[in-house]
Design a protein around this motif. Sequence first.
Motif, mmCIF file in Angstrom:
data_model
loop_
_atom_site.group_PDB
_atom_site.id
_atom_site.type_symbol
_atom_site.label_atom_id
_atom_site.label_comp_id
_atom_site.label_asym_id
_atom_site.label_seq_id
_atom_site.Cartn_x
_atom_site.Cartn_y
_atom_site.Cartn_z
ATOM 1 N N ALA A 58 0.824 -1.209 0.000
ATOM 2 C CA ALA A 58 0.000 0.000 0.000
ATOM 3 C C ALA A 58 0.861 1.264 0.000
ATOM 4 C CB ALA A 58 -0.927 -0.002 1.209
ATOM 5 N N GLY A 59 1.941 1.251 0.764
ATOM 6 C CA GLY A 59 2.838 2.403 0.784
ATOM 7 C C GLY A 59 3.518 2.628 -0.553
ATOM 8 N N PHE A 60 3.879 1.546 -1.221
ATOM 9 C CA PHE A 60 4.497 1.644 -2.539
ATOM 10 C C PHE A 60 3.535 2.277 -3.535
ATOM 11 C CE2 PHE A 60 5.640 -0.029 -6.704
ATOM 12 C CZ PHE A 60 7.018 0.153 -6.717
ATOM 13 N N LEU A 61 2.284 1.825 -3.515
ATOM 14 C CA LEU A 61 1.290 2.387 -4.433
ATOM 15 C C LEU A 61 0.968 3.845 -4.107
ATOM 16 C CD1 LEU A 61 -1.210 -0.558 -4.865
ATOM 17 C CD2 LEU A 61 0.593 0.180 -6.407
ATOM 18 N N LEU A 62 0.868 4.174 -2.815
ATOM 19 C CA LEU A 62 0.587 5.553 -2.423
ATOM 20 C C LEU A 62 1.719 6.475 -2.856
ATOM 21 C CD1 LEU A 62 -1.250 7.564 -0.962
ATOM 22 C CD2 LEU A 62 0.003 7.017 1.137
ATOM 23 N N ARG A 63 2.956 6.046 -2.669
ATOM 24 C CA ARG A 63 4.096 6.871 -3.073
ATOM 25 C C ARG A 63 4.107 7.091 -4.584
ATOM 26 N NH1 ARG A 63 9.433 5.729 -4.634
ATOM 27 N NH2 ARG A 63 10.840 7.434 -4.189
ATOM 28 N N ARG A 64 3.837 6.029 -5.332
ATOM 29 C CA ARG A 64 3.806 6.140 -6.790
ATOM 30 C C ARG A 64 2.698 7.090 -7.243
ATOM 31 N NH1 ARG A 64 1.423 1.494 -10.322
ATOM 32 N NH2 ARG A 64 -0.357 2.468 -9.351
ATOM 33 N N ASP A 65 1.519 6.960 -6.646
ATOM 34 C CA ASP A 65 0.407 7.816 -7.039
ATOM 35 C C ASP A 65 0.623 9.262 -6.614
ATOM 36 O OD1 ASP A 65 -0.819 5.712 -8.262
ATOM 37 O OD2 ASP A 65 -2.246 5.333 -6.643
ATOM 38 N N ARG A 66 1.312 9.487 -5.506
ATOM 39 C CA ARG A 66 1.624 10.863 -5.102
ATOM 40 C C ARG A 66 2.545 11.520 -6.119
ATOM 41 N NH1 ARG A 66 2.788 10.332 1.349
ATOM 42 N NH2 ARG A 66 0.623 10.535 2.026
ATOM 43 N N ARG A 67 3.523 10.784 -6.603
ATOM 44 C CA ARG A 67 4.444 11.350 -7.594
ATOM 45 C C ARG A 67 3.733 11.694 -8.890
ATOM 46 N NH1 ARG A 67 8.804 7.585 -9.004
ATOM 47 N NH2 ARG A 67 7.580 5.989 -7.983
ATOM 48 N N LYS A 68 2.732 10.902 -9.262
ATOM 49 C CA LYS A 68 2.007 11.142 -10.503
ATOM 50 C C LYS A 68 0.819 12.073 -10.319
ATOM 51 C CE LYS A 68 3.403 6.894 -12.696
ATOM 52 N NZ LYS A 68 3.002 5.760 -13.521
ATOM 53 N N GLY A 69 0.525 12.488 -9.090
ATOM 54 C CA GLY A 69 -0.565 13.421 -8.831
ATOM 55 C C GLY A 69 -1.948 12.810 -8.941
#
Length: 78
Positions: A58-69
Amino acid sequence: MIRLIAFIVLLIPGLIAAWGIKLMRDTLFGILYSPIPFGWLQFLVGFIMMAAGIGFFAGFLLRRDRRKGRVQERFKQK
């Protein structure tokens, strides 16, 4: 190559979470494994493994989605 590395990074915590679920299930059915002497301890180890694996994923996906906005306002970093 980068996609393969990302796949491996996500595969390992996924396998750990699956093993944790298996340990919890086996505890409920009364199957104990030799390095863990008590059922409650086996269930606790399985729960920790499951929570760590899902939390990493979940943290990996959240970090990725934060970078992509792609996250809502409440999940954006201040």
